[in-house]
Scaffold this motif. Structure first.
Motif, PDB file in Angstrom:
ATOM      1  N   ASN A 100       0.796  -0.993   0.226  1.00 38.91           N
ATOM      2  CA  ASN A 100      -0.064  -0.034   0.313  1.00 38.91           C
ATOM      3  C   ASN A 100       0.707   1.211  -0.019  1.00 38.91           C
ATOM      4  O   ASN A 100       0.880   2.676  -0.505  1.00 38.91           O
ATOM      5  CB  ASN A 100      -1.104   0.679   0.874  1.00 38.91           C
ATOM      6  N   GLU A 101       1.810   1.405   0.991  1.00 41.50           N
ATOM      7  CA  GLU A 101       3.168   2.506   0.747  1.00 41.50           C
ATOM      8  C   GLU A 101       3.166   2.630  -0.663  1.00 41.50           C
ATOM      9  O   GLU A 101       3.766   4.061  -1.043  1.00 41.50           O
ATOM     10  CB  GLU A 101       3.314   2.363   1.912  1.00 41.50           C
ATOM     11  N   THR A 102       4.223   1.688  -1.040  1.00 42.64           N
ATOM     12  CA  THR A 102       4.774   1.719  -2.198  1.00 42.64           C
ATOM     13  C   THR A 102       3.704   1.564  -3.810  1.00 42.64           C
ATOM     14  O   THR A 102       4.133   2.496  -4.564  1.00 42.64           O
ATOM     15  CB  THR A 102       5.753   0.515  -2.605  1.00 42.64           C
ATOM     16  N   GLY A 103       2.813   1.368  -3.318  1.00 45.73           N
ATOM     17  CA  GLY A 103       1.938   1.489  -4.359  1.00 45.73           C
ATOM     18  C   GLY A 103       1.959   1.056  -6.122  1.00 45.73           C
ATOM     19  O   GLY A 103       1.375   0.668  -6.373  1.00 45.73           O
ATOM     20  N   LEU A 104       2.488  -0.217  -5.022  1.00 45.73           N
ATOM     21  CA  LEU A 104       2.786  -1.264  -6.088  1.00 45.73           C
ATOM     22  C   LEU A 104       1.690  -2.749  -4.932  1.00 45.73           C
ATOM     23  O   LEU A 104       0.767  -2.497  -4.182  1.00 45.73           O
ATOM     24  CB  LEU A 104       3.875  -2.374  -5.960  1.00 45.73           C
ATOM     25  N   GLY A 105       1.132  -3.457  -6.051  1.00 45.49           N
ATOM     26  CA  GLY A 105      -0.140  -4.859  -5.989  1.00 45.49           C
ATOM     27  C   GLY A 105       1.204  -5.017  -4.778  1.00 45.49           C
ATOM     28  O   GLY A 105       1.934  -5.644  -5.095  1.00 45.49           O
ATOM     29  N   ARG A 106       0.724  -6.212  -3.964  1.00 46.48           N
ATOM     30  CA  ARG A 106       1.079  -7.151  -3.362  1.00 46.48           C
ATOM     31  C   ARG A 106       1.437  -8.220  -3.903  1.00 46.48           C
ATOM     32  O   ARG A 106       3.112  -8.941  -3.588  1.00 46.48           O
ATOM     33  CB  ARG A 106       0.468  -7.623  -2.127  1.00 46.48           C
ATOM     34  N   GLU A 107       1.300  -8.703  -4.932  1.00 45.90           N
ATOM     35  CA  GLU A 107       2.048  -9.781  -5.720  1.00 45.90           C
ATOM     36  C   GLU A 107       3.101  -9.214  -6.141  1.00 45.90           C
ATOM     37  O   GLU A 107       3.705 -10.159  -6.623  1.00 45.90           O
ATOM     38  CB  GLU A 107       0.473 -10.200  -6.874  1.00 45.90           C
ATOM     39  N   SER A 108       2.668  -7.985  -6.439  1.00 44.16           N
ATOM     40  CA  SER A 108       3.349  -7.434  -7.590  1.00 44.16           C
ATOM     41  C   SER A 108       5.307  -7.448  -7.348  1.00 44.16           C
ATOM     42  O   SER A 108       6.484  -7.414  -7.817  1.00 44.16           O
ATOM     43  CB  SER A 108       3.542  -6.252  -8.827  1.00 44.16           C
ATOM     44  N   LEU A 109       4.992  -6.932  -5.687  1.00 44.51           N
ATOM     45  CA  LEU A 109       5.582  -7.612  -4.984  1.00 44.51           C
ATOM     46  C   LEU A 109       6.356  -8.371  -4.382  1.00 44.51           C
ATOM     47  O   LEU A 109       7.592  -8.593  -4.649  1.00 44.51           O
ATOM     48  CB  LEU A 109       5.330  -6.195  -3.847  1.00 44.51           C
ATOM     49  N   TYR A 110       5.601  -9.099  -3.764  1.00 43.50           N
ATOM     50  CA  TYR A 110       5.988 -10.780  -3.887  1.00 43.50           C
ATOM     51  C   TYR A 110       7.685 -10.964  -5.189  1.00 43.50           C
ATOM     52  O   TYR A 110       8.419 -11.598  -4.986  1.00 43.50           O
ATOM     53  CB  TYR A 110       5.232 -11.733  -3.631  1.00 43.50           C
ATOM     54  N   LYS A 111       7.022 -10.645  -6.124  1.00 45.83           N
ATOM     55  CA  LYS A 111       7.424 -10.997  -7.622  1.00 45.83           C
ATOM     56  C   LYS A 111       8.917 -10.265  -7.351  1.00 45.83           C
ATOM     57  O   LYS A 111       9.928 -10.463  -7.553  1.00 45.83           O
ATOM     58  CB  LYS A 111       6.246 -11.022  -8.621  1.00 45.83           C
ATOM     59  N   ALA A 112       8.330  -9.304  -7.367  1.00 47.92           N
ATOM     60  CA  ALA A 112      10.173  -8.398  -7.386  1.00 47.92           C
ATOM     61  C   ALA A 112      10.924  -8.315  -6.512  1.00 47.92           C
ATOM     62  O   ALA A 112      12.290  -8.877  -6.873  1.00 47.92           O
ATOM     63  CB  ALA A 112       9.256  -6.774  -7.143  1.00 47.92           C
ATOM     64  N   LEU A 113      10.824  -9.216  -5.259  1.00 53.32           N
ATOM     65  CA  LEU A 113      11.839  -8.972  -4.277  1.00 53.32           C
ATOM     66  C   LEU A 113      12.023 -10.696  -4.120  1.00 53.32           C
ATOM     67  O   LEU A 113      12.357 -10.679  -3.549  1.00 53.32           O
ATOM     68  CB  LEU A 113      10.891  -8.771  -2.867  1.00 53.32           C
ATOM     69  N   ALA A 132      13.959 -14.459  -5.275  1.00 50.63           N
ATOM     70  CA  ALA A 132      15.225 -14.472  -5.740  1.00 50.63           C
ATOM     71  C   ALA A 132      14.977 -14.350  -7.338  1.00 50.63           C
ATOM     72  O   ALA A 132      13.906 -15.063  -7.717  1.00 50.63           O
ATOM     73  CB  ALA A 132      16.006 -15.579  -4.671  1.00 50.63           C
ATOM     74  N   GLY A 133      16.405 -14.683  -7.713  1.00 51.75           N
ATOM     75  CA  GLY A 133      16.347 -13.761  -9.450  1.00 51.75           C
ATOM     76  C   GLY A 133      15.910 -12.899  -9.831  1.00 51.75           C
ATOM     77  O   GLY A 133      15.957 -12.954 -11.148  1.00 51.75           O
ATOM     78  N   SER A 134      15.024 -12.287  -9.159  1.00 54.80           N
ATOM     79  CA  SER A 134      14.420 -11.678  -9.762  1.00 54.80           C
ATOM     80  C   SER A 134      14.924 -10.402 -10.504  1.00 54.80           C
ATOM     81  O   SER A 134      16.324 -10.241  -9.404  1.00 54.80           O
ATOM     82  CB  SER A 134      12.619 -10.851  -9.683  1.00 54.80           C
ATOM     83  N   LYS A 135      14.616  -9.334 -11.280  1.00 55.91           N
ATOM     84  CA  LYS A 135      15.732  -8.036 -12.057  1.00 55.91           C
ATOM     85  C   LYS A 135      14.844  -6.887 -11.588  1.00 55.91           C
ATOM     86  O   LYS A 135      14.019  -6.311 -11.745  1.00 55.91           O
ATOM     87  CB  LYS A 135      15.405  -7.522 -13.330  1.00 55.91           C
ATOM     88  N   LEU A 136      15.560  -6.855 -10.077  1.00 54.22           N
ATOM     89  CA  LEU A 136      15.068  -5.758  -8.895  1.00 54.22           C
ATOM     90  C   LEU A 136      15.227  -4.181  -9.828  1.00 54.22           C
ATOM     91  O   LEU A 136      16.030  -4.192  -9.900  1.00 54.22           O
ATOM     92  CB  LEU A 136      15.227  -5.787  -7.684  1.00 54.22           C
TER      93      LEU A 136
END
Length: 48
Positions: free
Chosen positions: A6-19, A21-25
């Motif tokens: 909510n603070e970042t304006g990102l969806g919860r699932e998007s945040l999990y994907k972004a964080l 291992a192996g993701s291109k953050l």
């Protein structure tokens, strides 16, 4: 995680994907998450 999403304006699932291992953050995402956590990223020179 929901509060950070909510603070970042990102969806919860998007945040999990972004964080996961192996993701291109993205730098922008890192800054948003750090800001939501109440911390700041700083750069300092290495000691000689």
């Amino acid at each position: 995680m929901s509060a950070i999403a909510n603070e970042t304006g990102l969806g919860r699932e998007s945040l999990y994907k972004a964080l996961k291992a192996g993701s291109k953050l993205r730098y922008e995402t890192v800054l948003r998450v750090l800001s939501a956590l109440g911390v700041r990223l700083t750069v300092t020179p290495k000691a000689a």
